[in-house]
Design an enzyme around this catalytic site. Structure first.
Site, PDB file in Angstrom:
ATOM      1  N   HIS A   1       1.379  10.154 -28.454  1.00 31.39           N
ATOM      2  CA  HIS A   1       1.092   8.798 -27.988  1.00 31.39           C
ATOM      3  C   HIS A   1       0.490   7.940 -29.103  1.00 31.39           C
ATOM      4  CE1 HIS A   1       0.976  10.036 -23.465  1.00 31.39           C
ATOM      5  NE2 HIS A   1       2.198   9.894 -23.927  1.00 31.39           N
TER       6      HIS A   1
ATOM      7  N   GLU B   1      11.223  17.807 -24.587  1.00 33.72           N
ATOM      8  CA  GLU B   1      10.486  18.193 -23.381  1.00 33.72           C
ATOM      9  C   GLU B   1      10.969  19.548 -22.854  1.00 33.72           C
ATOM     10  OE1 GLU B   1       7.887  16.712 -22.320  1.00 33.72           O
ATOM     11  OE2 GLU B   1       7.985  14.629 -22.990  1.00 33.72           O
TER      12      GLU B   1
ATOM     13  N   GLU C   1      -3.498  17.093 -11.868  1.00 35.98           N
ATOM     14  CA  GLU C   1      -3.844  17.405 -13.252  1.00 35.98           C
ATOM     15  C   GLU C   1      -5.328  17.716 -13.451  1.00 35.98           C
ATOM     16  OE1 GLU C   1      -3.312  15.148 -17.426  1.00 35.98           O
ATOM     17  OE2 GLU C   1      -1.491  15.202 -16.228  1.00 35.98           O
TER      18      GLU C   1
ATOM     19  N   HIS D   1       9.733   8.425 -27.564  1.00 32.28           N
ATOM     20  CA  HIS D   1       8.747   9.331 -26.967  1.00 32.28           C
ATOM     21  C   HIS D   1       9.003  10.794 -27.336  1.00 32.28           C
ATOM     22  CE1 HIS D   1       5.872  10.936 -24.095  1.00 32.28           C
ATOM     23  NE2 HIS D   1       6.834  11.692 -23.583  1.00 32.28           N
TER      24      HIS D   1
ATOM     25  N   HIS E   1       1.357  15.545 -26.605  1.00 34.00           N
ATOM     26  CA  HIS E   1       1.356  14.150 -26.165  1.00 34.00           C
ATOM     27  C   HIS E   1       0.190  13.334 -26.712  1.00 34.00           C
ATOM     28  CE1 HIS E   1       4.518  15.554 -23.577  1.00 34.00           C
ATOM     29  NE2 HIS E   1       4.655  14.396 -22.994  1.00 34.00           N
TER      30      HIS E   1
ATOM     31  N   ARG F   1       0.802  -1.231   0.000  1.00 31.49           N
ATOM     32  CA  ARG F   1       0.000   0.000   0.000  1.00 31.49           C
ATOM     33  C   ARG F   1       0.834   1.281   0.000  1.00 31.49           C
ATOM     34  NH1 ARG F   1      -3.371  -3.030   3.816  1.00 31.49           N
ATOM     35  NH2 ARG F   1      -5.205  -3.786   2.698  1.00 31.49           N
TER      36      ARG F   1
ATOM     37  N   LYS G   1       8.390  22.815 -13.943  1.00 29.17           N
ATOM     38  CA  LYS G   1       7.626  21.617 -13.594  1.00 29.17           C
ATOM     39  C   LYS G   1       7.218  21.655 -12.122  1.00 29.17           C
ATOM     40  CE  LYS G   1       6.117  17.294 -14.438  1.00 29.17           C
ATOM     41  NZ  LYS G   1       6.842  16.133 -14.954  1.00 29.17           N
TER      42      LYS G   1
ATOM     43  N   ASN H   1       1.186  18.275 -21.137  1.00 30.10           N
ATOM     44  CA  ASN H   1       0.933  17.252 -22.153  1.00 30.10           C
ATOM     45  C   ASN H   1       0.905  17.810 -23.571  1.00 30.10           C
ATOM     46  OD1 ASN H   1       0.601  14.918 -20.421  1.00 30.10           O
ATOM     47  ND2 ASN H   1      -1.301  15.867 -19.724  1.00 30.10           N
TER      48      ASN H   1
ATOM     49  N   ARG I   1      -1.735  21.654 -14.779  1.00 28.85           N
ATOM     50  CA  ARG I   1      -0.753  20.605 -15.066  1.00 28.85           C
ATOM     51  C   ARG I   1      -0.992  19.934 -16.414  1.00 28.85           C
ATOM     52  NH1 ARG I   1       1.683  15.863 -11.053  1.00 28.85           N
ATOM     53  NH2 ARG I   1       3.025  14.935 -12.649  1.00 28.85           N
TER      54      ARG I   1
ATOM     55  N   LYS J   1       3.899  11.271 -11.311  1.00 26.96           N
ATOM     56  CA  LYS J   1       3.113  10.426 -12.213  1.00 26.96           C
ATOM     57  C   LYS J   1       3.837   9.101 -12.370  1.00 26.96           C
ATOM     58  CE  LYS J   1       0.446  13.281 -15.411  1.00 26.96           C
ATOM     59  NZ  LYS J   1       0.290  13.623 -16.842  1.00 26.96           N
TER      60      LYS J   1
END
Length: 359
Positions: A249, A182, A234, A261, A245, A118, A224, A242, A238, A140
């Site tokens: 993707h 990035e 997000e 990527h 992206h 956990r 960031k 992306n 935030r 993330k």
């Protein structure tokens, strides 16, 4: 050495940036537990594992779990294998996970840490430029599913991020350029002055000059950290991270073995910019500067060929889709971008077609 703090109340943590920082770990990470699991891959281990192990406490039980090199290792099966390793070694809730590697290692290790017993502590030790300026910061974590990228994951913050810039000396030209994609993103979405600085320092960054590189990494991490502190999960700001992206993707999913990527994000960024150029909401000079800077960093500015149906199917699986409607991060000027719901598929397809390489 520079320190940046990610302000998240009781979950705040430092980002340490400097050269040869693995030797400084005893002073940077003073509260490591006695059970430590390093997750890495064979390529990274050959370069940096001995230095990392030498810096860890002598009384610690240290496991090393190597995953395969490449995006395909960010999988349910790899995740299960790490869990098997931890359970077989009787690691308890006071253990810690150390992610030594790039984005694949960091994402997988973070998800392991988020879910083992956990939740246990973990530390990011990113070794690629892309991971240093993006994926290691912000919490993330995820693994991929056959149905799409990063569909299984959690928001789970590290205890610290240690960025040793000398790791970048062993990166291939291609992987280094992927990280610069990035870096450029931060200038487009948030900081026009930083974008201009990047334009003025192309030669130094391409040559990996230490001073230029340190500034680019530091400013990227500052941006960031500011964005994550304002919107950890997000819900708004935030999402701007992306940029490119959703398109990227889709490219990655269809060209799994040939597009990286950062390359896919670069092409996706140009598509997003072209869409806004079509709408008359992005000045032509800004579009030209975005395209030129990505090209200057040896990144693709044309997308590979996918059918219209392939684009639609892949993008409908994107996590930003709401009620079946596509949402994109779209630049309105260098230094500004917005999250928008787009129902005009014909305009999106026009932008994709304009940026797709001729066959």
């Amino acid at each position: 050495m520079h320190r940046i703090d990610v302000g998240l109340a009781e979950r705040s943590y430092p980002i340490h940036i400097g050269r040869q920082l693995f030797s400084e770990l005893p002073t940077l990470l003073t509260s490591l537990p006695t059970q430590l699991c390093i997750i890495t891959n064979p390529t990274i281990a050959a370069h940096y594992l001995p230095a990392l192990r030498a810096a860890l406490p002598d009384d610690a039980t240290v496991l090393v779990h190597e995953i395969a090199d490449g995006e395909h290792a960010k999988s349910l099966s790899s995740y299960g294998e790490v869990m098997d390793t931890l359970i077989a070694a009787s690691f308890n809730r006071d253990c810690a996970i150390l992610a030594l590697g790039g984005g694949v290692v960091g994402d997988l290790a973070g998800f392991v840490a988020a879910t083992y017993q956990r939740g246990v502590h973990f530390y990011q030790l990113p070794t690629t430029l892309l991971a240093q300026v993006d994926s290691s910061v912000g919490g993330k974590t995820a693994i991929n599913h056959p149905g799409g990228k990063n569909l299984v994951g959690a928001f789970y913050q590290p205890q610290a991020v240690v960025i040793s810039t000398d790791c970048l000396n062993t990166l291939s030209e291609r992987d280094y350029a992927c990280g610069l994609a990035e870096v450029v993103k931060y200038g487009i979405i948030y900081d026009a002055d930083f974008f201009t600085w990047l334009e003025d320092n192309v030669a130094g960054l391409n040559a990996r000059e230490p001073e230029a590189l340190a500034h680019a990494i530091r400013r990227s991490c500052e941006i960031k950290a500011e964005i994550v502190a304002a919107d950890e999960r997000e819900q708004g700001l935030r999402a701007l991270l992306n940029l490119g992206h959703t398109f990227g993707h889709a490219i990655e999913a269809e060209y799994y073995n040939s597009w990286h990527h950062g390359e896919a994000v670069a092409a996706g960024t140009v598509i997003a910019a072209h869409y806004m150029l079509q709408q008359g909401e992005l000045p032509a000079v800004d579009y030209q500067r975005i395209e030129a800077l990505l090209q200057a960093f040896h990144l693709p500015v044309r997308a590979p060929h996918l059918s219209e149906l392939q684009w639609q199917q892949r993008m409908q699986r994107d996590k930003k889709v709401q009620a079946g409607r596509l949402r994109f991060i779209l630049p309105t000027a260098i230094g500004r971008a917005e999250l928008r719901t787009v129902t005009d598929w014909s305009g999106v397809w026009q932008a994709i077609s304009a940026v797709t390489e001729t066959r």
